[in-house]
Enzyme design. Sequence first.
Site, PDB file in Angstrom:
ATOM      1  CD  GLU A   1      40.012  35.565  48.522  1.00 22.71           C
ATOM      2  OE1 GLU A   1      39.395  34.793  49.284  1.00 22.71           O
ATOM      3  OE2 GLU A   1      40.933  36.319  48.890  1.00 22.71           O
TER       4      GLU A   1
ATOM      5  CE  LYS B   1      43.163  38.446  54.436  1.00 22.10           C
ATOM      6  NZ  LYS B   1      43.730  37.502  53.477  1.00 22.10           N
TER       7      LYS B   1
ATOM      8  CB  VAL C   1      45.184  32.869  48.644  1.00 22.17           C
ATOM      9  CG1 VAL C   1      46.333  32.829  47.639  1.00 22.17           C
ATOM     10  CG2 VAL C   1      44.654  34.288  48.789  1.00 22.17           C
TER      11      VAL C   1
ATOM     12  CG  ASP D   1      46.750  31.930  51.483  1.00 22.43           C
ATOM     13  OD1 ASP D   1      46.039  30.901  51.416  1.00 22.43           O
ATOM     14  OD2 ASP D   1      46.315  33.039  51.849  1.00 22.43           O
TER      15      ASP D   1
END
Length: 708
Positions: free
Chosen positions: A56, A191, A138, A174
Amino acid sequence: MQYLNSSKLLTRYLFSKRTANYAQMRFSSKMSSDFVKVSPDVQDAVARGRAVVALESTILTHGLPIGTNLKAAKHLESLCDNCGVLGSTVGVIDGQLKVGLTEEELTFLCSGDPHLKKISRRDLPNVFANSQSGGTTVSSTLIGCHAASIPIFATGGLGGVHRHVEKSWDISADLEEISHTPVAVVCSGVKSILDIPKTLQFLETKGVNVVSFKSEYFPTFFSNSTEIKSPFKCQDLDELTRLLLFVRKSSLNSGLIIANPLPENLLVDSGMIEEAIQESIETADKLGISGKDFTPFVLDKVRKLTDGKSLQINLSLVENNVKLACELAKSYRQKMIKLRQKLNSCLQSSEDVLKKSPLVIGGINIDMTIKPTAQPSPASVPSEINLTLGGVGKNIAEALHYLKCNPNFISCVGNDPLGKLALETIPVGQENILISDTHPTSIYSLVLHPATSELLHGYAQSQIHHQISVDFVAKNEDLIKSSSVVVHDGNISPSASRQIFSICKQNKISLIFEPTDYAGCSNFAQVLAENPKVCKFITPNLKELIVLNDSIGQIMSNKRNDERFGKSTLQKAMQTDERVTDDNCLHLVAKNSEKALRVSDSILVSLGHLGIIVASENFSELEMTQLAESSQNRLEENTIGFYHFKVKKIDDAVSCSGAGDSFVAGFVSSFFQRKKNLSESVKFGLQCAKVALKTVEAVNPDIKRLST
């Protein structure tokens, strides 16, 4: 796994109509055709079955500091390259979603230009309509992956459900995208600034498979949490590969999240990281920062609060994920090759899959192609220079693979970087390729004519091919016996060749001998003379034919004097080749094939831009009629005939180095596998040769579009 043992389930597993239709719908959509651009390198790698990993670009445009981002981008692609995998960074440039960026495009995305966007799936219509550029998250990277048929994507951490979602309803796109895109995402979990338990619950609701690699726990980006259990665990790469195969080929149409824990040496005080995250989130709330700006702000704040430790961990974990993705890509590629072979053995009743496969025995080379582009200077000759994977045997096997003939291949490479590159690139099975610890991988340098692209000179380091010894051939005797036809090139030793002839003779296996070097043809004349008519076809060029014919004649008359005879024959071959024309080629072939026709049923003589001449002493009446109707010129006497199949001149030929090999593969595919007649098979071989001229690569994957 049980489903791999059933032919009926395997067929359904590999060729689910629902999956095929879904993928076709997504790839052929207007957005894909108009706004997704896949680089030539990526297209070629995917077509050849090479391992490819997508990367990415939001981490470059909105995650890393200027300077650090470009170094990281180049490092990650280089890391893939060192693993034998093509790393393909995805980004949006001037309103196009590009899969595989040029160095200039990569530099632009890392420039810090304030107009660069953070582009999720939602943003694509706007950036397309306004010709904008930016880094892909993503979700939008997954769209590019699927359009380009890339099965694996490596990133740092996934987006997810944000903390206090009950107030903001902020859930990353995502998660939704991966729920209907059959691509594996290798990451360090979600995350840690997000609500991880709610994210996993959302993924479960959407039917997304989530596994942790070699761990029971789900990593939290900056640390390996022991509080959150992962839904599933994969213990090794083989299990992970099997899982990806099912995700790609089943009809579920959902992706796979592979959570890759951090190595022990990267672990830091999770308490310190969590405190920095909490403080950063509170600051973002006070400043009213939300939506797509939230994650970049918080990560930058965490970096400052941890004195840059979080940045170093971020870079290291991405690198760790790319390494795993590369290993998975290579394992997946090998598994797909084996499954295709297994599938072919399961579909014996299909008209397109035959009971027996062709076998190619011959060389693998690293080809260096040199084509002069200007007059030489005192110091050097300005030239176009390309490095490609070649070798006569390898080229024929690869072309047969693209023609869906499921070939087997016996060859050898050195246990060195070039050999490793060859094994990672060849799209055919490697079970019968010998890896030598004593000899380097073969290298062949070709100097091409600057105007016609025909071969002028060749320089070889090919001693390794003699590692295909009598013993190695004997070990593969069962494979030879079970083949529909054996194509044997002139790279291997005459002693190994003699063993191949013997096995084919005893088991009535059709054999094709493909010379590779006119100077070395005399070495095989003895083998041919000892085994008359074992060869179904010999496929030389004119120089090779002359050397073979004269050498066989000398052996049969017991007058051969190696040194003197060899020099005169080579000189004759070169002089004859230099004066061949469209008008005299039939007579030259007829004059120089009498002895060769005593040891082979037929000869297919390659004349480069002049086409092919088919010669035989025992054509049937039907064959002679068919050949006469299909060829453009002929000489006939009783059952002996010479038929010239001419070709139109190709003005935009890129390279001729693999055209002859593609002709042989096309001929074998048509004559032996599809049971077409001799005339049809020669014409199909010429079609394959014509396609080969269009690329610098020895074999052009586009031959798969041809139909016999």
